[in-house]
Design an enzyme around this catalytic site. Structure first.
Site, mmCIF file in Angstrom:
data_model
loop_
_atom_site.group_PDB
_atom_site.id
_atom_site.type_symbol
_atom_site.label_atom_id
_atom_site.label_comp_id
_atom_site.label_asym_id
_atom_site.label_seq_id
_atom_site.Cartn_x
_atom_site.Cartn_y
_atom_site.Cartn_z
ATOM 1 N N HIS A 51 32.957 26.865 14.649
ATOM 2 C CA HIS A 51 34.329 26.924 13.976
ATOM 3 C C HIS A 51 34.823 27.032 13.442
ATOM 4 O O HIS A 51 34.221 27.460 11.776
ATOM 5 C CB HIS A 51 35.141 25.948 14.123
ATOM 6 C CG HIS A 51 36.562 25.412 13.932
ATOM 7 N ND1 HIS A 51 37.600 25.442 15.457
ATOM 8 C CD2 HIS A 51 37.961 26.105 13.355
ATOM 9 C CE1 HIS A 51 38.888 25.691 15.213
ATOM 10 N NE2 HIS A 51 38.640 26.164 13.769
ATOM 11 N N SER A 52 35.288 28.432 13.433
ATOM 12 C CA SER A 52 35.797 29.403 11.815
ATOM 13 C C SER A 52 36.508 29.034 11.636
ATOM 14 O O SER A 52 37.923 28.603 12.025
ATOM 15 C CB SER A 52 35.398 30.749 12.421
ATOM 16 O OG SER A 52 34.480 31.764 12.641
ATOM 17 N N ARG A 94 38.030 35.360 9.837
ATOM 18 C CA ARG A 94 37.228 36.566 9.758
ATOM 19 C C ARG A 94 36.637 36.745 8.840
ATOM 20 O O ARG A 94 36.104 38.721 8.705
ATOM 21 C CB ARG A 94 37.392 37.235 11.599
ATOM 22 C CG ARG A 94 37.644 36.743 12.735
ATOM 23 C CD ARG A 94 37.701 37.979 13.528
ATOM 24 N NE ARG A 94 38.617 38.509 13.539
ATOM 25 C CZ ARG A 94 39.548 39.154 14.380
ATOM 26 N NH1 ARG A 94 40.542 37.908 14.806
ATOM 27 N NH2 ARG A 94 40.228 40.507 14.112
ATOM 28 N N THR A 114 45.881 42.792 15.803
ATOM 29 C CA THR A 114 44.534 41.851 15.083
ATOM 30 C C THR A 114 43.406 42.714 14.678
ATOM 31 O O THR A 114 42.710 42.954 13.204
ATOM 32 C CB THR A 114 44.501 40.143 15.286
ATOM 33 O OG1 THR A 114 43.123 40.302 14.446
ATOM 34 C CG2 THR A 114 43.238 40.109 17.134
ATOM 35 N N ASP A 126 35.187 42.079 12.520
ATOM 36 C CA ASP A 126 34.705 40.482 12.657
ATOM 37 C C ASP A 126 33.953 40.806 11.283
ATOM 38 O O ASP A 126 32.867 41.893 11.469
ATOM 39 C CB ASP A 126 33.801 40.504 13.840
ATOM 40 C CG ASP A 126 34.158 39.448 13.290
ATOM 41 O OD1 ASP A 126 33.773 38.720 12.617
ATOM 42 O OD2 ASP A 126 34.003 38.132 15.187
ATOM 43 N N ARG A 128 32.044 38.213 10.282
ATOM 44 C CA ARG A 128 32.541 37.121 9.846
ATOM 45 C C ARG A 128 30.186 37.227 9.822
ATOM 46 O O ARG A 128 29.526 37.774 11.075
ATOM 47 C CB ARG A 128 32.033 36.073 11.016
ATOM 48 C CG ARG A 128 33.296 35.256 10.768
ATOM 49 C CD ARG A 128 33.588 34.441 11.470
ATOM 50 N NE ARG A 128 34.245 34.961 13.317
ATOM 51 C CZ ARG A 128 34.994 34.839 14.547
ATOM 52 N NH1 ARG A 128 34.894 33.426 14.237
ATOM 53 N NH2 ARG A 128 34.704 35.709 15.584
#
Ligand SMILES: Nc1nc2c(ncn2[C@@H]2O[C@H](COP(=O)(O)OP(=O)(O)OP(=O)(O)O)[C@@H](O)[C@H]2O)c(=O)[nH]1
Ligand SMILES: [Zn+2]
Length: 194
Positions: A51-52, A94, A114, A126, A128
């Protein structure tokens, strides 16, 4: 080693009693946590959620995204299963950070989606880094997971970083009238399976 396990404790929650594990990244001292429920086996694949972090969704139950509902639903799923692990991956927005996420939301208020908002701010769609999640699994002696996600990229990343994903477990919760456009963009531009 990029990551070290710092400490463990019990964490009773309204869903059940978890073991809370704290990690620290060696280079930048960023913190992450894992919530473990039940007995983890090295042989059997572990039901797991990455879970980010989403402060607005997880804490304030924002309807702009689906994070808050996904977080609760994953914890419930893990407790129902009798064992599993939630990694709380502290890469907010993110991984553009909270203030940049607010900037990105502000751009979405005037029509950007987004992905476009991230690009406009000079980031990738993104940012991450999922390597750290594989490191957390390794420090917990978890080699095989059944990953709760709608994002095929997360499955790919875990495999790439050496964690076997035996199954993708879909998580179709948290749709509402305010996040319709956001979820549609995730499907169209980020490849989510919703
Ligand atoms: N930059 C940015 N981040 C966002 C936005 N909305 C949500 N987030 C962040 O996105 C992350 C969650 O990612 P999602 O795309 O919802 O889902 P996922 O983790 O890729 O996939 P699932 O496992 O299916 O939930 C959290 O860190 C949120 O803070 C946004 O509009 N812009
Ligand atoms: Zn969110």
């Amino acid at each position: 080693m990029r990551l070290k396990l710092v400490s463990k404790t019990k964490l009773p929650t309204k869903f059940g009693e978890f073991t809370l594990v704290g990690f620290e990244e060696v280079v930048n001292r960023n913190n992450h946590i894992a919530l473990i429920y039940g007995r983890i086996s090295e042989e059997q694949p572990t039901l797991s959620r990455i879970h980010s972090e989403c402060l607005t969704g997880d804490v304030f139950l924002s309807l702009r995204c689906d994070c808050g509902v996904q977080l609760k639903s994953s914890l419930k799923k893990i407790v129902k299963e009798g064992r599993g692990v939630l990694l709380y991956h502290r890469q907010e927005g993110r991984n553009i950070g909270l203030l940049n996420k607010i900037r990105a939301y502000s751009l979405q208020d005037v029509g950007f989606d987004t992905v476009e908002a991230n690009l406009k701010l000079g980031f990738k769609s993104d940012e991450r880094d999922f390597r750290i999640c594989a490191d957390m699994y390794r420090l917990l002696s978890i080699k095989k997971i059944r990953l709760i996600t709608n994002n095929p990229e997360k499955v790919k990343m875990m495999q790439y970083f050496g964690i076997e994903v035996t199954e993708r477990v879909p998580i179709v919760v948290g749709k509402n009238s305010k996040n319709y456009r956001y979820l549609r963009t995730k499907v169209k531009k980020l490849g989510h399976l919703l």
